[in-house]
Every structure is written in structure tokens, then in C-alpha cells.
Scaffold this active site. Structure first.
Site: not given
Ligand code: WQD
Length: 339
Positions: A33, A35, A85, A125, A127, A150, A154, A177, A297
């Protein structure tokens, strides 16, 4: 057949519990619990009519994990979601991530190896690919050095599972994913909004509701059609269904290797601006946003080659980006009106 779902009150876990129950599985959820909230149990049972068994458990406590498995010897499979995550948080607090994402996996595997046979579905992921050289990304794409603790957990998790299955009766499927978004069409469960969202879609829907002033778009100078970064946004229900199919594959001994790996995406890349446009279309309102610098990143582009999951699992994502955004927006409206 009793299935353990760790982190089963989380975003993807809760949607997977719904699909497991729909398929007639007996489910027991463990979750610490940290998150989520117990309300998610009501959301699940409001959809399926069945309240899944639940025990609060922190999988970092090895003795508690052993005691749990001694009390539930009839568990035949585990879908392991429980993990931290948040990419950014993992950079600031790596040991939290190595303890919570690695130790817990080891303790679960130590319990599964005692069984005659056991099936494990592991939440991995995209990732692990980092910035892949070739789009769409296949499961054979090289694993890049992790960009965050993170992502490293994985990669390490996949290696631990691969090594363990070689010398035990455990069979495993690793599900990589892409970007899970959206909510169950009933709006009974969804992505719980705890704190400022790091991910794009919950930030968009909270901005749409007026909780955030505007969306910051992290960079429009990427080498992509409109300059914003590209991802493969997959509806969480499509993702959940894939978990049930993968589990059934192992339970029915259809797997061809001790460990199999599948990309779970739609196969379509969408840019940040396209996601904004999809939101504006389904909500009927303009989204305030501004272009800012790139986020540390972030990669330019990632979307899945889904032919292995399509052909071998017999699974294909069905929802479009707009349908997923519509479900996310419906969930946001429901959560906020209930507050
Ligand atoms: C998506 C796009 C951002 C927020 C992450 C984890 C990955 C997985 C999925 C767990 C990117 C852009 C985001 C914002 C923006 N999680 N963005 N403004 O980074 O692709 O993946 O979530 O498994 O491991 O790394 O997802 O939704 O953070 O970003 O412009 O306020 O949206 O730069 O291009 P991401 P995200």
C-alpha cells in the site's frame, strides 16, 4: 488455480486482477500500500462482482514472505508487479530501488523454487532497450546500459530470472511494457493520482481538469516529424489481457523455452504533440502547454515491433490512442468529482 499478484492494487496490477477474475482464476493480492489504497479492492469487485483475497505484505521482509508462502501452498503462478517505478526517484535513491525491486524478486523466486513447478510473469519495461538503434524495436534488440537505477533493476531482474529458471522448475515470461496509459472503461479503477505526476498522460488529464496550470512539453527539437519525442502508448486493459494470456501459456506448458520475452505495445509511435491532440479531441477542450527544454535521460523514440506477441501469444492491442485518452479523461473526471 490460485494466482498471486504482487502489487495487485497498483495501476497495471489492478487491471490485471480484473482480467484474471474474468477468466475464472482465484486471485490473491499482496501489496504494501505504499503507492495505492485499499479502495482499489472495491473498484475491482465493482467490476467483477468478486472481492479478491488480499494481504498487506512488504516483500522486502523475507521472513514474512516465507510465512505467506507457507500459508498459501496452492499458489501455482505469480504475476510480479510489486516494484518502485519512478525513473527520477531511482536516480536520487538507488538503494531504495535495488532493495525494493531486486531483493523482493529473489525472495519470491526462493519460494517458487520449492514447488514442483511454478509459473512467473515478470513486469519488465522497454526501458531496458535504452535508445534502440532500429524502430520498431524487436525483442532481439540489444540491451543498452541502463539510463537509471530503475531501468537497471529491470535488466538485473530479467537476468536473475533467466539464471534461476535454468536450475529450477520455474518457467517465466518477461513482459516488456512500452507506455501504459488509460483506465478501465468502467472508470472504477485507473492510475491513482498520488503527488505530481511524472508521466505524460496523468499530467495532461490533471491539467485538463485545471489542477495544473499547463503542461510542460520536454523538448521539440528531437529528430522526429514534429520535433517532440515519440513513444508507444498502450491501453492498460490491452496490457492486462496480455498478462493472462502469458500466464495461461505457462500453465498449459505451451512455452518453448524456460524464459520467453515479449514486447507489449501497439506497434505505433505517437509524439507528445499527437497525444495532446488526442486529448483535445476526446475532451473537446484546448490543453494549455508550453515547450521547455528536454528532460534529462529521455530518449527520442521508442515503439514496439509487436509481431512476436501477435504471432506467438496470439495477442494484439486493440485500443487506439484516442480511446485510451478518452478512458484516462473519464477516470480523471470521476476521481475529481468524487473528491
Ligand atoms: C513520455 C513522453 C516525455 C511528462 C516512463 C518510464 C518507463 C515506463 C513508462 C515504467 C516523454 C514527455 C512527460 C511531461 C512531457 N515506466 N513528457 N511532459 O519517460 O517514456 O517512460 O514511463 O515502466 O520505464 O521511463 O514516460 O510518460 O514520463 O514520458 O513532455 O510532463 O512525454 O519527455 O517524451 P517515459 P513519460
Amino acid at each position: 488455480m490460485k494466482i498471486l499478484v504482487t502489487g495487485g492494487l497498483g495501476f497495471i496490477g489492478s487491471h490485471t486482477v480484473v482480467e484474471l477474475q474474468n477468466e475464472g482464476f482465484e486471485v490473491i493480492i499482496v501489496d504494501n500500500l505504499s503507492n495505492t489504497s485499499l479502495d482499489v479492492l472495491d473498484g475491482i469487485s465493482n467490476i467483477t462482482g468478486k472481492i479478491p483475497a488480499f494481504e498487506k505484505l512488504d516483500l522486502r521482509e523475507k521472513d514474512k514472505v516465507q510465512e505467506f508462502f507457507r500459508r498459501h501452498v496452492d499458489i501455482v503462478g505469480v504475476i510480479h508487479f510489486a516494484a518502485s517505478k519512478a525513473v527520477g526517484e531511482s536516480v536520487e535513491d538507488p538503494l531504495l530501488y535495488y532493495e525494493n525491486n531486486i531483493n523482493t524478486l529473489v525472495y519470491i523466486l526462493q519460494e517458487l523454487q520449492r514447488k514442483q513447478e511454478a509459473s512467473l510473469i515478470f513486469s519488465s519495461s522497454c526501458t531496458v532497450y535504452g535508445q534502440a538503434e532500429i524502430m520498431p524495436i524487436t525483442e532481439g534488440a540489444s540491451i543498452q546500459p541502463a539510463m537509471s537505477p530503475y531501468g537497471n533493476t529491470k535488466q538485473i531482474g530479467e537476468e536473475i530470472i533467466t539464471d534461476t529458471t535454468k536450475v529450477t522448475n520455474i518457467n517465466a515470461i518477461l513482459l516488456r511494457y512500452f507506455n501504459p496509459i488509460g483506465s478501465h472503461p468502467s472508470a472504477e479503477i485507473g492510475e491513482l493520482p498520488l503527488g505530481v505526476p511524472q508521466n505524460l498522460v496523468p499530467f495532461i488529464t490533471q491539467t485538463g481538469f485545471g489542477l495544473r496550470k499547463e503542461l510542460a512539453v520536454y523538448g521539440d527539437d528531437y529528430p522526429t516529424p514534429d520535433g517532440t519525442a515519440v513513444r508507444d502508448y498502450i491501453h492498460v486493459v490491452d496490457l492486462a489481457k496480455a498478462h493472462v494470456i502469458a500466464l495461461q501459456r505457462l500453465l498449459n506448458k505451451k512455452n518453448l523455452e524456460k524464459v520467453e520475452t515479449f514486447n507489449l505495445g501497439t506497434g505505433t509511435g505517437s509524439s507528445v504533440l499527437e497525444v495532446i491532440q488526442a486529448f483535445e479531441k476526446v475532451s473537446g477542450q484546448k490543453l494549455p502547454y508550453k515547450i521547455v527544454g528536454r528532460r534529462e535521460g529521455d530518449i527520442t523514440s521508442a515503439y514496439a515491433n509487436t509481431s512476436k506477441a501477435n504471432n506467438v501469444l496470439g495477442w494484439k492491442a486493440k485500443s487506439t490512442l484516442e480511446e485510451a485518452m478518452a478512458s484516462a479523461w473519464k477516470w480523471e473526471l470521476k476521481v475529481r468529482k468524487a473528491q
